[in-house]
Structures are given as structure tokens and as C-alpha cells.
Design an enzyme around this catalytic site. Structure first.
Site, PDB file in Angstrom:
ATOM      1  N   SER A   8      44.602  47.072  39.536  1.00  0.00           N
ATOM      2  CA  SER A   8      44.097  45.701  39.522  1.00  0.00           C
ATOM      3  C   SER A   8      43.640  45.302  38.122  1.00  0.00           C
ATOM      4  O   SER A   8      42.668  45.862  37.589  1.00  0.00           O
ATOM      5  CB  SER A   8      42.934  45.547  40.495  1.00  0.00           C
ATOM      6  OG  SER A   8      42.322  44.294  40.268  1.00  0.00           O
ATOM      7  N   HIS A  33      48.696  44.562  40.178  1.00  0.00           N
ATOM      8  CA  HIS A  33      47.928  43.764  41.139  1.00  0.00           C
ATOM      9  C   HIS A  33      47.125  42.698  40.380  1.00  0.00           C
ATOM     10  O   HIS A  33      46.299  43.024  39.527  1.00  0.00           O
ATOM     11  CB  HIS A  33      46.987  44.666  41.934  1.00  0.00           C
ATOM     12  CG  HIS A  33      46.251  43.976  43.039  1.00  0.00           C
ATOM     13  ND1 HIS A  33      46.819  43.724  44.274  1.00  0.00           N
ATOM     14  CD2 HIS A  33      44.984  43.480  43.106  1.00  0.00           C
ATOM     15  CE1 HIS A  33      45.929  43.118  45.055  1.00  0.00           C
ATOM     16  NE2 HIS A  33      44.811  42.937  44.365  1.00  0.00           N
ATOM     17  N   ASP A  35      44.591  39.480  40.732  1.00  0.00           N
ATOM     18  CA  ASP A  35      43.631  38.837  41.631  1.00  0.00           C
ATOM     19  C   ASP A  35      43.298  37.430  41.164  1.00  0.00           C
ATOM     20  O   ASP A  35      42.616  37.255  40.150  1.00  0.00           O
ATOM     21  CB  ASP A  35      42.336  39.661  41.661  1.00  0.00           C
ATOM     22  CG  ASP A  35      42.514  40.984  42.374  1.00  0.00           C
ATOM     23  OD1 ASP A  35      42.842  40.959  43.566  1.00  0.00           O
ATOM     24  OD2 ASP A  35      42.320  42.033  41.729  1.00  0.00           O
ATOM     25  N   MET A  37      41.308  34.014  41.851  1.00  0.00           N
ATOM     26  CA  MET A  37      40.122  33.552  42.601  1.00  0.00           C
ATOM     27  C   MET A  37      39.748  32.132  42.196  1.00  0.00           C
ATOM     28  O   MET A  37      39.861  31.779  41.016  1.00  0.00           O
ATOM     29  CB  MET A  37      38.932  34.464  42.314  1.00  0.00           C
ATOM     30  CG  MET A  37      39.210  35.931  42.564  1.00  0.00           C
ATOM     31  SD  MET A  37      37.748  36.909  42.218  1.00  0.00           S
ATOM     32  CE  MET A  37      38.418  38.557  42.457  1.00  0.00           C
ATOM     33  N   HIS A  66      47.517  38.572  44.501  1.00  0.00           N
ATOM     34  CA  HIS A  66      46.563  38.467  45.612  1.00  0.00           C
ATOM     35  C   HIS A  66      45.765  37.178  45.432  1.00  0.00           C
ATOM     36  O   HIS A  66      44.921  37.086  44.545  1.00  0.00           O
ATOM     37  CB  HIS A  66      45.657  39.711  45.580  1.00  0.00           C
ATOM     38  CG  HIS A  66      44.571  39.729  46.599  1.00  0.00           C
ATOM     39  ND1 HIS A  66      43.523  40.622  46.548  1.00  0.00           N
ATOM     40  CD2 HIS A  66      44.355  38.975  47.709  1.00  0.00           C
ATOM     41  CE1 HIS A  66      42.704  40.424  47.576  1.00  0.00           C
ATOM     42  NE2 HIS A  66      43.186  39.418  48.284  1.00  0.00           N
ATOM     43  N   MET A  68      42.998  34.757  46.317  1.00  0.00           N
ATOM     44  CA  MET A  68      41.725  34.561  47.023  1.00  0.00           C
ATOM     45  C   MET A  68      41.305  33.129  46.766  1.00  0.00           C
ATOM     46  O   MET A  68      40.336  32.847  46.035  1.00  0.00           O
ATOM     47  CB  MET A  68      40.692  35.578  46.503  1.00  0.00           C
ATOM     48  CG  MET A  68      40.924  36.967  47.067  1.00  0.00           C
ATOM     49  SD  MET A  68      40.176  38.252  46.057  1.00  0.00           S
ATOM     50  CE  MET A  68      41.466  38.438  44.852  1.00  0.00           C
ATOM     51  N   MET A 137      41.332  44.481  53.310  1.00  0.00           N
ATOM     52  CA  MET A 137      40.263  44.457  52.297  1.00  0.00           C
ATOM     53  C   MET A 137      39.208  45.486  52.690  1.00  0.00           C
ATOM     54  O   MET A 137      38.642  45.418  53.785  1.00  0.00           O
ATOM     55  CB  MET A 137      39.600  43.078  52.224  1.00  0.00           C
ATOM     56  CG  MET A 137      40.390  41.987  51.529  1.00  0.00           C
ATOM     57  SD  MET A 137      40.945  42.336  49.840  1.00  0.00           S
ATOM     58  CE  MET A 137      39.420  42.782  48.993  1.00  0.00           C
ATOM     59  N   GLY A 144      35.389  43.381  41.353  1.00  0.00           N
ATOM     60  CA  GLY A 144      35.809  44.770  41.248  1.00  0.00           C
ATOM     61  C   GLY A 144      34.586  45.672  41.254  1.00  0.00           C
ATOM     62  O   GLY A 144      33.447  45.194  41.196  1.00  0.00           O
ATOM     63  N   GLY A 145      34.817  46.963  41.366  1.00  0.00           N
ATOM     64  CA  GLY A 145      33.740  47.936  41.225  1.00  0.00           C
ATOM     65  C   GLY A 145      32.765  48.034  42.384  1.00  0.00           C
ATOM     66  O   GLY A 145      31.679  48.569  42.228  1.00  0.00           O
ATOM     67  N   ASP A 175      42.677  47.481  49.512  1.00  0.00           N
ATOM     68  CA  ASP A 175      42.149  46.914  48.271  1.00  0.00           C
ATOM     69  C   ASP A 175      40.620  46.896  48.310  1.00  0.00           C
ATOM     70  O   ASP A 175      40.033  46.220  49.154  1.00  0.00           O
ATOM     71  CB  ASP A 175      42.705  45.487  48.119  1.00  0.00           C
ATOM     72  CG  ASP A 175      42.313  44.833  46.806  1.00  0.00           C
ATOM     73  OD1 ASP A 175      41.721  45.502  45.940  1.00  0.00           O
ATOM     74  OD2 ASP A 175      42.628  43.629  46.654  1.00  0.00           O
ATOM     75  N   GLY A 176      40.010  47.623  47.360  1.00  0.00           N
ATOM     76  CA  GLY A 176      38.559  47.581  47.208  1.00  0.00           C
ATOM     77  C   GLY A 176      37.918  48.959  47.291  1.00  0.00           C
ATOM     78  O   GLY A 176      37.991  49.608  48.337  1.00  0.00           O
ATOM     79  N   GLY A 177      37.360  49.413  46.193  1.00  0.00           N
ATOM     80  CA  GLY A 177      36.635  50.681  46.200  1.00  0.00           C
ATOM     81  C   GLY A 177      37.513  51.904  46.388  1.00  0.00           C
ATOM     82  O   GLY A 177      37.009  52.970  46.754  1.00  0.00           O
ATOM     83  N   GLY A 197      41.173  49.201  40.822  1.00  0.00           N
ATOM     84  CA  GLY A 197      40.714  48.529  39.601  1.00  0.00           C
ATOM     85  C   GLY A 197      39.879  49.470  38.778  1.00  0.00           C
ATOM     86  O   GLY A 197      40.337  50.083  37.816  1.00  0.00           O
TER      87      GLY A 197
HETATM   88  C1  DX5 Z   1      38.424  42.317  44.904  1.00  0.00           C
HETATM   89  C2  DX5 Z   1      39.830  42.377  44.400  1.00  0.00           C
HETATM   90  C3  DX5 Z   1      40.269  43.749  44.091  1.00  0.00           C
HETATM   91  C4  DX5 Z   1      39.463  44.424  42.989  1.00  0.00           C
HETATM   92  C5  DX5 Z   1      39.517  45.896  43.238  1.00  0.00           C
HETATM   93  O1  DX5 Z   1      38.151  41.049  45.369  1.00  0.00           O
HETATM   94  O2  DX5 Z   1      40.731  41.870  45.394  1.00  0.00           O
HETATM   95  O3  DX5 Z   1      41.651  43.818  43.806  1.00  0.00           O
HETATM   96  O4  DX5 Z   1      39.933  44.137  41.692  1.00  0.00           O
HETATM   97  O5  DX5 Z   1      38.719  46.544  42.317  1.00  0.00           O
HETATM   98  P1  DX5 Z   1      38.083  47.967  42.608  1.00  0.00           P
HETATM   99  O6  DX5 Z   1      39.235  48.921  42.806  1.00  0.00           O
HETATM  100  O7  DX5 Z   1      37.282  48.251  41.394  1.00  0.00           O
HETATM  101  O8  DX5 Z   1      37.259  47.859  43.866  1.00  0.00           O
HETATM  102 ZN    ZN Z   2      42.913  42.275  45.097  1.00  0.00          ZN
END
Ligand code: DX5
Ligand code: ZN
Length: 216
Positions: A8, A33, A35, A37, A66, A68, A137, A144-145, A175-177, A197
Site C-alpha cells: 500500500s 495498492h 488507497d 480517500m 481501493h 474509499m 477490511m 495505515g499502521g 487489507d489492514g494491519g 502498508g
Molecule cells: C486503510 C487502507 C490500507 C492501509 C493499510 O484504510 O485501506 O490499504 O494503507 O496499511 P497497513 O498495512 O499499515 O495497515
Molecule cells: Zn486499502
């Protein structure tokens, strides 16, 4: 089952996106990937069409976009023109989701549907046979993070069951963590594509971190 890693770019250094693209190009990650937003569907604002367009010029790998954003159907043609290969929209953001998926296909892209952590998988029962990817999700989208929500693992297994029952070939993306610890259980539960990410761009050696996720 494929084991695809989609780093990401939200966690990349925005001053040096070209370097980030080169790193992913040289790695075993098959996808990028991205993102997008809007500050409405999620509390954060990230980047949009010009950045997708720029990264398209930097890679031949799959651009996994992706969205959002609210009412993503408004921008399907624009993201195709910018070079997206997969366009993923949120179930919660598109009232006429079936029509949106058709529009993504008509524009020449593969269609993904994303589910927020609170959204039950029954929301995709009817469209499972026509989508190319389901994104689970595993954090609340926007940043991220964040920490992986543990119950997402079981949600991935249940999504795999639903797709089998519906005879859908859709990929499952998480996706996420995502990190080196939860990657193996996620692949075992039925995930095909892991977004990462912080686990990639926050690592001292991002190429090695990608390899570690694939071989988890
Ligand atoms: C969150 C994004 C993710 C994010 C993931 O809203 O959709 O793609 O960048 O980042 P990590 O892997 O750090 O959780
Ligand atoms: Zn994403």
C-alpha cells in the site's frame, strides 16, 4: 491458491514515490495498492487520479485501486483512464452496487467489493458470482499502521465458504494491519491477496519484507 502481495503506497514516502515504485517493481509483489480517500466516506484524505496516473507510468504491474469514497460510481471512467486494473468500491458507499460493478466491467477493469469490519458478508450474497475480488477490511479504513482486528481471520474463512457455495472465482483480499505474524493464518484461511502498508514501507528492507509475507 495464489499468494499475491499488494504493497500500500499510503505508507510510502510521498516525496519519493518513484523510488517506492522502483522498489516494488524489483520485488516479488505483483500488485500496487493505491488507497483513494475523500474525507467523507473515511475521515482522511489521501490522493487521487493524478497519482494513480503517475504510478501507471512507473510500472507494468497490476494497479489495484481501493476507493474509499462516497458514490464511487461517479469516477469509474476516470480511474480507467488513469490506468487502474482492479477497481474496488465499498459495499457501504454505493447504493446500486450491481450497476457499479457492471460499469467497472464495461470500462474494462476487474471489479472488487470491500466490506468494512462491521459489514456482514451476507451483503455480497447476490453479487458474489459477478465480482472479481472481495476485500475484507481488517481495520476501519482511513489510515495505515492500525492494529489488525483479530475476528477478521474468521471472516476470511466464512467468505471463502460463501464464494465456494456461490461458485464464485473471486479473489479474497485482506487489507489492514497485515504483518509477518498474521500472513500465514490469513493465507490458510483462504486469502489470495494481502495488502501491506506499514509492514512493507516501515521495514528496514522492504523487498525482504515482501518476500517474508509471500513465504509466511
Ligand atoms: C486503510 C487502507 C490500507 C492501509 C493499510 O484504510 O485501506 O490499504 O494503507 O496499511 P497497513 O498495512 O499499515 O495497515
Ligand atoms: Zn486499502
Amino acid at each position: 491458491m495464489p499468494r499475491i502481495i499488494s504493497p500500500s503506497f499510503l505508507s510510502a514516502d510521498f516525496l519519493h514515490l518513484g523510488d517506492a515504485a522502483r522498489m516494488v517493481n524489483e520485488s516479488r509483489a505483483e500488485w500496487f495498492h493505491l488507497d483513494v480517500m475523500d474525507g467523507m466516506f473515511v475521515p482522511n484524505i489521501s490522493f487521487g487520479l493524478p497519482v494513480v496516473k503517475a504510478l501507471r507510468k512507473a510500472t507494468d504491474k497490476t494497479l489495484d485501486v481501493h476507493l474509499m469514497i462516497e458514490r464511487p460510481e461517479r469516477y469509474v471512467a476516470d480511474f480507467r483512464a488513469a490506468g487502474a486494473d482492479y477497481l474496488t468500491v465499498h459495499v457501504e458507499a454505493s447504493t446500486h452496487l450491481h450497476r457499479t460493478i457492471q460499469a467497472i466491467h464495461d470500462a474494462g477493469m476487474r471489479a472488487g467489493v470491500a466490506l468494512n469490519p462491521h459489514t456482514p458478508i451476507c451483503m455480497i450474497e447476490e453479487i458474489a458470482p459477478i465480482v472479481d475480488m472481495v476485500l475484507i477490511m481488517s481495520v476501519n479504513p482511513g489510515f495505515g499502521g492500525q492494529q489488525f482486528i483479530a475476528s477478521s481471520l474468521d471472516k476470511v474463512s466464512r467468505t471463502r465458504d460463501l464464494l465456494l457455495r456461490k461458485r464464485s472465482n473471486a479473489l479474497i483480499q485482506v487489507d489492514g494491519g497485515v504483518n509477518a505474524e498474521n500472513a500465514a493464518p490469513l493465507f490458510e484461511a483462504g486469502a489470495d491477496v494481502l495488502v501491506a502498508g506499514n509492514a512493507v514501507f516501515g521495514a528496514p528492507d522492504p523487498v525482504a519484507a515482501i518476500q517474508q509475507l509471500i513465504e509466511a
